[in-house]
Design a protein around this motif. Structure first.
Motif, mmCIF file in Angstrom:
data_model
loop_
_atom_site.group_PDB
_atom_site.id
_atom_site.type_symbol
_atom_site.label_atom_id
_atom_site.label_comp_id
_atom_site.label_asym_id
_atom_site.label_seq_id
_atom_site.Cartn_x
_atom_site.Cartn_y
_atom_site.Cartn_z
ATOM 1 N N ALA A 1 0.826 -1.205 0.000
ATOM 2 C CA ALA A 1 0.000 0.000 0.000
ATOM 3 C C ALA A 1 0.863 1.259 0.000
ATOM 4 N N ARG A 2 1.923 1.253 0.781
ATOM 5 C CA ARG A 2 2.807 2.431 0.847
ATOM 6 C C ARG A 2 3.466 2.717 -0.489
ATOM 7 N N LYS A 3 3.739 1.655 -1.246
ATOM 8 C CA LYS A 3 4.436 1.808 -2.529
ATOM 9 C C LYS A 3 3.489 2.036 -3.699
ATOM 10 N N ALA B 1 -2.169 6.828 -3.949
ATOM 11 C CA ALA B 1 -2.306 6.701 -2.491
ATOM 12 C C ALA B 1 -3.699 6.239 -2.083
ATOM 13 N N TRP B 2 -4.742 6.730 -2.763
ATOM 14 C CA TRP B 2 -6.099 6.328 -2.412
ATOM 15 C C TRP B 2 -6.292 4.834 -2.689
ATOM 16 N N ALA B 3 -5.831 4.352 -3.826
ATOM 17 C CA ALA B 3 -5.918 2.924 -4.144
ATOM 18 C C ALA B 3 -5.095 2.111 -3.140
ATOM 19 N N GLY B 4 -3.960 2.652 -2.735
ATOM 20 C CA GLY B 4 -3.139 1.979 -1.738
ATOM 21 C C GLY B 4 -3.875 1.849 -0.415
ATOM 22 N N LEU B 5 -4.498 2.938 0.025
ATOM 23 C CA LEU B 5 -5.217 2.922 1.298
ATOM 24 C C LEU B 5 -6.423 1.987 1.235
ATOM 25 N N THR B 6 -7.227 2.094 0.193
ATOM 26 C CA THR B 6 -8.415 1.237 0.114
ATOM 27 C C THR B 6 -8.034 -0.228 -0.052
ATOM 28 N N GLU C 1 2.400 -6.201 18.445
ATOM 29 C CA GLU C 1 2.929 -4.853 18.683
ATOM 30 C C GLU C 1 3.558 -4.305 17.407
ATOM 31 N N ALA C 2 4.299 -5.151 16.718
ATOM 32 C CA ALA C 2 4.944 -4.734 15.466
ATOM 33 C C ALA C 2 3.901 -4.393 14.406
ATOM 34 N N VAL C 3 2.818 -5.169 14.329
ATOM 35 C CA VAL C 3 1.771 -4.906 13.341
ATOM 36 C C VAL C 3 1.043 -3.609 13.660
ATOM 37 N N HIS C 4 0.747 -3.369 14.933
ATOM 38 C CA HIS C 4 0.070 -2.118 15.293
ATOM 39 C C HIS C 4 0.929 -0.907 14.908
ATOM 40 N N GLU C 5 2.209 -0.977 15.189
ATOM 41 C CA GLU C 5 3.093 0.134 14.821
ATOM 42 C C GLU C 5 3.194 0.267 13.303
ATOM 43 N N HIS C 6 3.304 -0.850 12.611
ATOM 44 C CA HIS C 6 3.374 -0.834 11.146
ATOM 45 C C HIS C 6 2.079 -0.275 10.560
ATOM 46 N N ASN C 7 0.946 -0.672 11.121
ATOM 47 C CA ASN C 7 -0.347 -0.181 10.662
ATOM 48 C C ASN C 7 -0.424 1.334 10.829
ATOM 49 N N ARG C 8 0.013 1.813 11.977
ATOM 50 C CA ARG C 8 0.011 3.259 12.232
ATOM 51 C C ARG C 8 0.886 3.988 11.199
ATOM 52 N N ARG C 9 2.080 3.463 10.952
ATOM 53 C CA ARG C 9 2.976 4.106 9.982
ATOM 54 C C ARG C 9 2.395 4.043 8.570
ATOM 55 N N THR C 10 1.745 2.929 8.226
ATOM 56 C CA THR C 10 1.153 2.798 6.889
ATOM 57 C C THR C 10 0.049 3.828 6.695
ATOM 58 N N VAL C 11 -0.869 3.902 7.652
ATOM 59 C CA VAL C 11 -1.971 4.859 7.542
ATOM 60 C C VAL C 11 -1.420 6.278 7.541
ATOM 61 N N THR D 1 1.567 7.361 6.549
ATOM 62 C CA THR D 1 2.236 7.613 5.262
ATOM 63 C C THR D 1 1.219 7.890 4.164
ATOM 64 N N LEU D 2 0.182 7.057 4.107
ATOM 65 C CA LEU D 2 -0.828 7.231 3.057
ATOM 66 C C LEU D 2 -1.639 8.501 3.264
ATOM 67 N N LEU D 3 -1.993 8.816 4.501
ATOM 68 C CA LEU D 3 -2.725 10.062 4.758
ATOM 69 C C LEU D 3 -1.889 11.284 4.409
ATOM 70 N N THR D 4 -0.617 11.252 4.711
ATOM 71 C CA THR D 4 0.267 12.372 4.355
ATOM 72 C C THR D 4 0.247 12.582 2.844
ATOM 73 N N ARG D 5 0.370 11.492 2.098
ATOM 74 C CA ARG D 5 0.315 11.594 0.634
ATOM 75 C C ARG D 5 -1.039 12.130 0.172
ATOM 76 N N LEU D 6 -2.112 11.639 0.774
ATOM 77 C CA LEU D 6 -3.456 12.075 0.381
ATOM 78 C C LEU D 6 -3.689 13.541 0.721
ATOM 79 N N ARG D 7 -3.181 13.988 1.867
ATOM 80 C CA ARG D 7 -3.291 15.409 2.229
ATOM 81 C C ARG D 7 -2.511 16.261 1.235
ATOM 82 N N ASP D 8 -1.288 15.812 0.898
ATOM 83 C CA ASP D 8 -0.457 16.566 -0.041
ATOM 84 C C ASP D 8 -1.117 16.668 -1.409
ATOM 85 N N GLU D 9 -1.863 15.615 -1.789
ATOM 86 C CA GLU D 9 -2.579 15.616 -3.078
ATOM 87 C C GLU D 9 -3.876 16.414 -3.010
ATOM 88 N N GLY D 10 -4.329 16.731 -1.791
ATOM 89 C CA GLY D 10 -5.601 17.418 -1.623
ATOM 90 C C GLY D 10 -6.789 16.466 -1.695
#
Length: 183
Positions: free
Chosen positions: A83-85, A89-94, A125-135, A137-146
């Motif tokens: 999803a991060r790659k 970004a929207w397709a990655g998140l969904t 614990e690792a998945v929760h942290e990874h999930n947080r970073r994934t969301v 990262t994708l939200l940052t990209r989506l915000r930057d895209e508007g």
């Protein structure tokens, strides 16, 4: 147990390996049916072993849960990496959310695992942290895209996902009941 000649790791007897596998299979079945709060003696009984055998292999509930769900948690992290790659970004998140909610709907144990906090499950614990970073990262990209509002936070999305995730078992059961009644 005997010590392995190559790497110094303990090597289990064949019957001990078989018992471990039986426990993992039984635990997955019981957790799927009853959730992570299921009685451990039910798991031991279903595996055809005693409680002492269960505790010899898995001294804590967290150790058993970690062993049962480690592979599925790794799959969730792999989906997050894809999803991060994603170029979109929207397709990655969904796409990521489809994988996460697919796991939540698959069985009650996975749902409990992903939507509650269970101490001592290192892979969780690792998945929760990874999930947080994934969301994030994708939200940052989506915000930057508007594509999403600038004030939407990672915590907002994660809170919404957790609330929806807890509803998935009831929705899955209702959908199955409706399908059964229609056939």
């Amino acid at each position: 147990m005997t010590v392995g000649a190559r790497d110094g790791a303990p090597r289990q007897r064949r019957d001990a390996r078989r018992n471990r596998e039986l426990l993992l299979e039984a635990a997955h079945e019981v957790f799927t049916e009853q959730g992570l709060d299921a009685a451990l003696d039910v798991i031991a009984r279903r595996a055809g072993v005693g409680n002492a055998t269960l505790y010899r292999h898995f001294p804590t509930r967290a150790a058993l849960v970690d062993a049962v769900f480690r592979d599925s948690l790794t799959g969730t992290m792999d989906a997050g990496e894809r999803a991060r790659k994603a170029p979109d970004a929207w397709a990655g998140l969904t796409g990521y959310l489809e994988v996460v909610f697919g796991a939540l709907a698959a069985d009650r144990g996975s749902n409990d695992l992903m939507t509650t906090h269970l101490r001592g499950v290192d892979s969780l614990e690792a998945v929760h942290e990874h999930n947080r970073r994934t969301v994030d990262t994708l939200l940052t990209r989506l915000r930057d895209e508007g594509t999403v509002r600038a004030d939407v936070t990672t915590e907002d999305v994660l809170f919404g996902l957790a609330a929806l995730g807890r509803a998935v078992p009831a929705l899955t059961a209702a959908t199955a009941a409706t399908a059964a009644a229609a056939s």
